[in-house]
Write a protein that holds these residues in place. Structure first.
Motif, PDB file in Angstrom:
ATOM      1  N   LEU A   1      -4.926 -17.015  -7.893  1.00 20.12           N
ATOM      2  CA  LEU A   1      -4.719 -16.554  -6.516  1.00 20.12           C
ATOM      3  C   LEU A   1      -3.237 -16.412  -6.192  1.00 20.12           C
ATOM      4  CD1 LEU A   1      -7.529 -18.549  -4.689  1.00 20.12           C
ATOM      5  CD2 LEU A   1      -7.525 -16.147  -5.383  1.00 20.12           C
ATOM      6  N   ILE A   2      -2.423 -17.353  -6.659  1.00 13.37           N
ATOM      7  CA  ILE A   2      -0.973 -17.245  -6.441  1.00 13.37           C
ATOM      8  C   ILE A   2      -0.439 -16.006  -7.151  1.00 13.37           C
ATOM      9  CG2 ILE A   2       1.252 -18.302  -7.023  1.00 13.37           C
ATOM     10  CD1 ILE A   2      -0.059 -21.018  -6.490  1.00 13.37           C
ATOM     11  N   GLY A   3      -0.871 -15.779  -8.377  1.00 12.84           N
ATOM     12  CA  GLY A   3      -0.445 -14.590  -9.104  1.00 12.84           C
ATOM     13  C   GLY A   3      -0.850 -13.303  -8.403  1.00 12.84           C
ATOM     14  N   THR A   4      -2.035 -13.294  -7.842  1.00 12.29           N
ATOM     15  CA  THR A   4      -2.514 -12.112  -7.123  1.00 12.29           C
ATOM     16  C   THR A   4      -1.676 -11.839  -5.883  1.00 12.29           C
ATOM     17  OG1 THR A   4      -4.754 -12.560  -7.872  1.00 12.29           O
ATOM     18  CG2 THR A   4      -4.521 -11.090  -5.994  1.00 12.29           C
ATOM     19  N   VAL A   5      -1.414 -12.889  -5.106  1.00  8.95           N
ATOM     20  CA  VAL A   5      -0.620 -12.726  -3.878  1.00  8.95           C
ATOM     21  C   VAL A   5       0.792 -12.265  -4.213  1.00  8.95           C
ATOM     22  CG1 VAL A   5       0.394 -13.989  -1.941  1.00  8.95           C
ATOM     23  CG2 VAL A   5      -2.003 -14.338  -2.529  1.00  8.95           C
ATOM     24  N   VAL A   6       1.396 -12.855  -5.226  1.00  8.19           N
ATOM     25  CA  VAL A   6       2.749 -12.461  -5.619  1.00  8.19           C
ATOM     26  C   VAL A   6       2.762 -11.019  -6.116  1.00  8.19           C
ATOM     27  CG1 VAL A   6       4.591 -12.894  -7.302  1.00  8.19           C
ATOM     28  CG2 VAL A   6       3.521 -14.801  -6.104  1.00  8.19           C
ATOM     29  N   ALA A   7       1.792 -10.651  -6.948  1.00  4.61           N
ATOM     30  CA  ALA A   7       1.746  -9.288  -7.483  1.00  4.61           C
ATOM     31  C   ALA A   7       1.552  -8.262  -6.373  1.00  4.61           C
ATOM     32  CB  ALA A   7       0.633  -9.175  -8.521  1.00  4.61           C
ATOM     33  N   PHE A   8       0.635  -8.535  -5.441  1.00  6.80           N
ATOM     34  CA  PHE A   8       0.431  -7.598  -4.332  1.00  6.80           C
ATOM     35  C   PHE A   8       1.673  -7.502  -3.455  1.00  6.80           C
ATOM     36  CE2 PHE A   8      -4.296  -8.014  -4.826  1.00  6.80           C
ATOM     37  CZ  PHE A   8      -4.525  -6.661  -5.006  1.00  6.80           C
ATOM     38  N   SER A   9       2.309  -8.629  -3.204  1.00  6.68           N
ATOM     39  CA  SER A   9       3.519  -8.630  -2.371  1.00  6.68           C
ATOM     40  C   SER A   9       4.642  -7.840  -3.027  1.00  6.68           C
ATOM     41  CB  SER A   9       3.985 -10.062  -2.109  1.00  6.68           C
ATOM     42  OG  SER A   9       2.981 -10.794  -1.465  1.00  6.68           O
ATOM     43  N   LEU A  10       4.877  -8.094  -4.308  1.00  6.82           N
ATOM     44  CA  LEU A  10       5.936  -7.372  -5.002  1.00  6.82           C
ATOM     45  C   LEU A  10       5.604  -5.879  -5.117  1.00  6.82           C
ATOM     46  CD1 LEU A  10       6.848  -9.901  -7.822  1.00  6.82           C
ATOM     47  CD2 LEU A  10       8.183  -9.326  -5.797  1.00  6.82           C
ATOM     48  N   ALA A  11       4.351  -5.554  -5.352  1.00 10.34           N
ATOM     49  CA  ALA A  11       3.957  -4.143  -5.435  1.00 10.34           C
ATOM     50  C   ALA A  11       4.154  -3.443  -4.096  1.00 10.34           C
ATOM     51  CB  ALA A  11       2.513  -4.025  -5.883  1.00 10.34           C
ATOM     52  N   PHE A  12       3.865  -4.152  -3.016  1.00 12.85           N
ATOM     53  CA  PHE A  12       4.035  -3.560  -1.683  1.00 12.85           C
ATOM     54  C   PHE A  12       5.515  -3.357  -1.372  1.00 12.85           C
ATOM     55  CE2 PHE A  12       4.443  -3.933   2.952  1.00 12.85           C
ATOM     56  CZ  PHE A  12       3.649  -2.865   3.322  1.00 12.85           C
ATOM     57  N   LEU A  13       6.346  -4.304  -1.769  1.00  9.66           N
ATOM     58  CA  LEU A  13       7.771  -4.230  -1.448  1.00  9.66           C
ATOM     59  C   LEU A  13       8.552  -3.295  -2.359  1.00  9.66           C
ATOM     60  CD1 LEU A  13       8.494  -8.002  -0.758  1.00  9.66           C
ATOM     61  CD2 LEU A  13       8.286  -6.168   0.919  1.00  9.66           C
ATOM     62  N   PHE A  14       8.270  -3.327  -3.671  1.00 10.42           N
ATOM     63  CA  PHE A  14       9.111  -2.603  -4.622  1.00 10.42           C
ATOM     64  C   PHE A  14       8.407  -1.431  -5.292  1.00 10.42           C
ATOM     65  CE2 PHE A  14      10.747  -6.975  -4.588  1.00 10.42           C
ATOM     66  CZ  PHE A  14      12.027  -6.728  -4.146  1.00 10.42           C
ATOM     67  N   SER A  15       7.152  -1.520  -5.544  1.00 12.48           N
ATOM     68  CA  SER A  15       6.329  -0.507  -6.207  1.00 12.48           C
ATOM     69  C   SER A  15       6.852  -0.100  -7.585  1.00 12.48           C
ATOM     70  CB  SER A  15       6.140   0.731  -5.324  1.00 12.48           C
ATOM     71  OG  SER A  15       7.309   1.507  -5.268  1.00 12.48           O
ATOM     72  N   ASN A  16       7.598  -0.983  -8.225  1.00 12.28           N
ATOM     73  CA  ASN A  16       8.018  -0.774  -9.603  1.00 12.28           C
ATOM     74  C   ASN A  16       7.207  -1.719 -10.471  1.00 12.28           C
ATOM     75  OD1 ASN A  16       9.249  -0.638 -12.085  1.00 12.28           O
ATOM     76  ND2 ASN A  16      11.331  -0.666 -11.263  1.00 12.28           N
ATOM     77  N   VAL A  17       6.511  -1.185 -11.458  1.00  9.48           N
ATOM     78  CA  VAL A  17       5.589  -1.984 -12.257  1.00  9.48           C
ATOM     79  C   VAL A  17       6.317  -3.112 -12.974  1.00  9.48           C
ATOM     80  CG1 VAL A  17       3.988  -1.913 -14.196  1.00  9.48           C
ATOM     81  CG2 VAL A  17       4.001  -0.067 -12.538  1.00  9.48           C
ATOM     82  N   MET A  18       7.489  -2.844 -13.503  1.00  7.04           N
ATOM     83  CA  MET A  18       8.228  -3.884 -14.224  1.00  7.04           C
ATOM     84  C   MET A  18       8.637  -5.022 -13.295  1.00  7.04           C
ATOM     85  SD  MET A  18       8.074  -3.221 -17.327  1.00  7.04           S
ATOM     86  CE  MET A  18       9.170  -4.433 -17.974  1.00  7.04           C
TER      87      MET A  18
END
Length: 102
Positions: free
Chosen positions: A68-85
């Motif tokens: 769940l922590i990984g999911t929240v972090v991944a969604f947050s980073l994807a929303f903010l940066f949208s860079n896969v790396m």
């Protein structure tokens, strides 16, 4: 190899080939309605989500919070940066720190 191996391989080949050949054969040159095109365009994303979601829940055997922590972090980073790396490396970093602490 037994004969049933060959029947299994043949069956898998047919099951894979038929859904790909059907549209090429019967829908060639025909225009699909916009609604159907929209649905077909979104199928890969839906399947990807269906494949990833169970893995999120069971990424660690006894620790649901890890996924769940990984999911929240991944969604947050994807929303903010949208860079896969950035998303992948950021999520790995946060989960590595979480693993060291807990």
């Amino acid at each position: 190899m037994g004969m049933w191996y060959w029947w299994t391989i043949l069956g898998m080949a047919l099951v894979t080939y038929i859904p790909r050949a059907f549209p090429l054969t019967f829908l060639e040159g025909k225009e699909l309605p916009p609604v159907v095109s929209g649905v077909l365009r979104n199928i890969p994303y839906a399947v990807l989500g269906a494949l990833i979601f169970p893995a999120i829940l069971y990424v660690q055997q006894d620790n649901l919070l890890f996924g769940l922590i990984g999911t929240v972090v991944a969604f947050s980073l994807a929303f903010l940066f949208s860079n896969v790396m950035v998303v992948v490396l950021g999520t790995i970093g946060v989960l590595a720190i979480y693993s060291l602490i807990f």
